[in-house]
Design a protein around this motif. Sequence first.
Motif, mmCIF file in Angstrom:
data_model
loop_
_atom_site.group_PDB
_atom_site.id
_atom_site.type_symbol
_atom_site.label_atom_id
_atom_site.label_comp_id
_atom_site.label_asym_id
_atom_site.label_seq_id
_atom_site.Cartn_x
_atom_site.Cartn_y
_atom_site.Cartn_z
ATOM 1 N N GLN A 107 0.833 -1.203 0.000
ATOM 2 C CA GLN A 107 0.000 0.000 0.000
ATOM 3 C C GLN A 107 0.869 1.256 0.000
ATOM 4 O O GLN A 107 0.603 2.209 -0.736
ATOM 5 N N GLY A 108 1.912 1.251 0.815
ATOM 6 C CA GLY A 108 2.812 2.394 0.864
ATOM 7 C C GLY A 108 3.588 2.585 -0.422
ATOM 8 O O GLY A 108 3.769 3.716 -0.898
ATOM 9 N N LEU A 109 4.074 1.478 -0.998
ATOM 10 C CA LEU A 109 4.819 1.560 -2.261
ATOM 11 C C LEU A 109 3.974 2.215 -3.345
ATOM 12 O O LEU A 109 4.447 3.098 -4.069
ATOM 13 N N ALA A 110 2.724 1.786 -3.466
ATOM 14 C CA ALA A 110 1.853 2.328 -4.509
ATOM 15 C C ALA A 110 1.364 3.730 -4.175
ATOM 16 O O ALA A 110 1.310 4.615 -5.040
ATOM 17 N N GLY A 111 1.024 3.957 -2.901
ATOM 18 C CA GLY A 111 0.509 5.263 -2.506
ATOM 19 C C GLY A 111 1.523 6.376 -2.613
ATOM 20 O O GLY A 111 1.160 7.556 -2.664
ATOM 21 N N SER A 112 2.807 6.023 -2.669
ATOM 22 C CA SER A 112 3.849 7.044 -2.774
ATOM 23 C C SER A 112 3.714 7.859 -4.052
ATOM 24 O O SER A 112 4.181 9.002 -4.120
ATOM 25 N N ALA A 113 3.086 7.281 -5.076
ATOM 26 C CA ALA A 113 2.953 8.008 -6.344
ATOM 27 C C ALA A 113 2.204 9.313 -6.159
ATOM 28 O O ALA A 113 2.574 10.347 -6.738
ATOM 29 N N GLY A 114 1.140 9.299 -5.360
ATOM 30 C CA GLY A 114 0.372 10.518 -5.152
ATOM 31 C C GLY A 114 1.175 11.607 -4.481
ATOM 32 O O GLY A 114 1.112 12.780 -4.867
#
Length: 422
Positions: free
Chosen positions: A121-128
């Motif tokens: 979740q953190g890896l993907a959410g970092s994009a925002g």
Amino acid sequence: MQGGTVASSAHRTGVTVRRTSLLVTFLLGGLTAVTPLAMDMYLPALPEVTRSLHAPAATVQLTLTACLAGMALGQMVVGPMSDRWGRRRPLLVGLAIYVVATALCAFAPTVELLVACRLAQGLAGSAGIVIARAVARDLYDGVALARFFSTLMLISGVAPILAPLIGGQVLRVTDWRGVFVVLTVLGLLLTLAVWAKLPETLAPAERHSGGVGEALGSMRRLLADRAFTGYMLVGGFAFASLFAYVAASPFVMQEIYGASPQTFSLLFGLNSIGLMIMGQVNGKILVGRVRLDRVLGLGLAVVVVAAVALLLMSLGVFGETGLVPVAAALFVLMSAMGITMPNTQTLALMRTRHAAGSASALLGTTSFLIAAIASPLVGVAGEDTAVPMAVVQLASALIALACFLGMCRPWSGRTGVKGGGV
């Protein structure tokens, strides 16, 4: 509109620019809020997770650490990608993966799997997070950039206010898994809004054509700038002080001082309001009138004083203290972040006019890595004392202040912004 750029629209009519900027502002605010939302809505449920999964508090706190570490590592990948392929494509891919990972969190049967899902979740959410800062740098400069970051703090600050309140209410009708179901729906709605409305802000001519080597070269050049590195470390350790509160406060407020999940949520929201108010004081009153480095120095000093007060209360120097004095000190500390965080980011990003994605990645990665290292320390002495939280907060604030004075050298007059320019 998706095929054009906001930058190019600046050369059209003033009405178009205002409408586009307002829309982009709200979307960027949502992007910067999505991961704090995932953190803060989950906070009131931490004690319940320890009981549900039969795991100690220190292990459950690793679910926060894993999410932080994922956000840190993800930004190092997504930031340079956005410099090469533009802002939209990496952002949309990251948001889609975030939605899937959040849904998986709701079904994790063990704390180990929950930690793994939170990492994803953190890896993907970092994009925002990283792309929102890069888009801001694409659009704004100088004082305008500082004011825009303060506006983003106003919008994204709604998330910490509403998140624990929503989380507390969700826990009244369901368990902690229901919190992740709500987060999944919100993430999906944001993804659809970005896909439909957020335009590309990095023109093809301004993108980097190189691969990993060029990205690493850009980062090396940024790190060679002592002032940029100084602001990067200031932001990282200031964020560690803030996140020590985020990681420890559910246990400190509820297990030690007897606050209910709803009371904790209200106090957490009040602290976020303080942060938002000071962010607006920064953007509407201080920026353009007072040098940003002076405002940053004041914010760091207030954080240090608040952390000292918390440590003294935790050690019993003032006798037995209740919930109100501790909550007041935490309110002051969190409010000071409203003038510390946006000015740190502005002063750092003003050091670079190119490779905003890489610069944003370095800022975000450093902040989340330092916070990920610091957050488990708040639980080393168990759930019966607030001393570790106060020690981590004070140590982080002092290191941030030392980096500011030793590396940024605010007295030189070369790094502050007042009325424009650097």
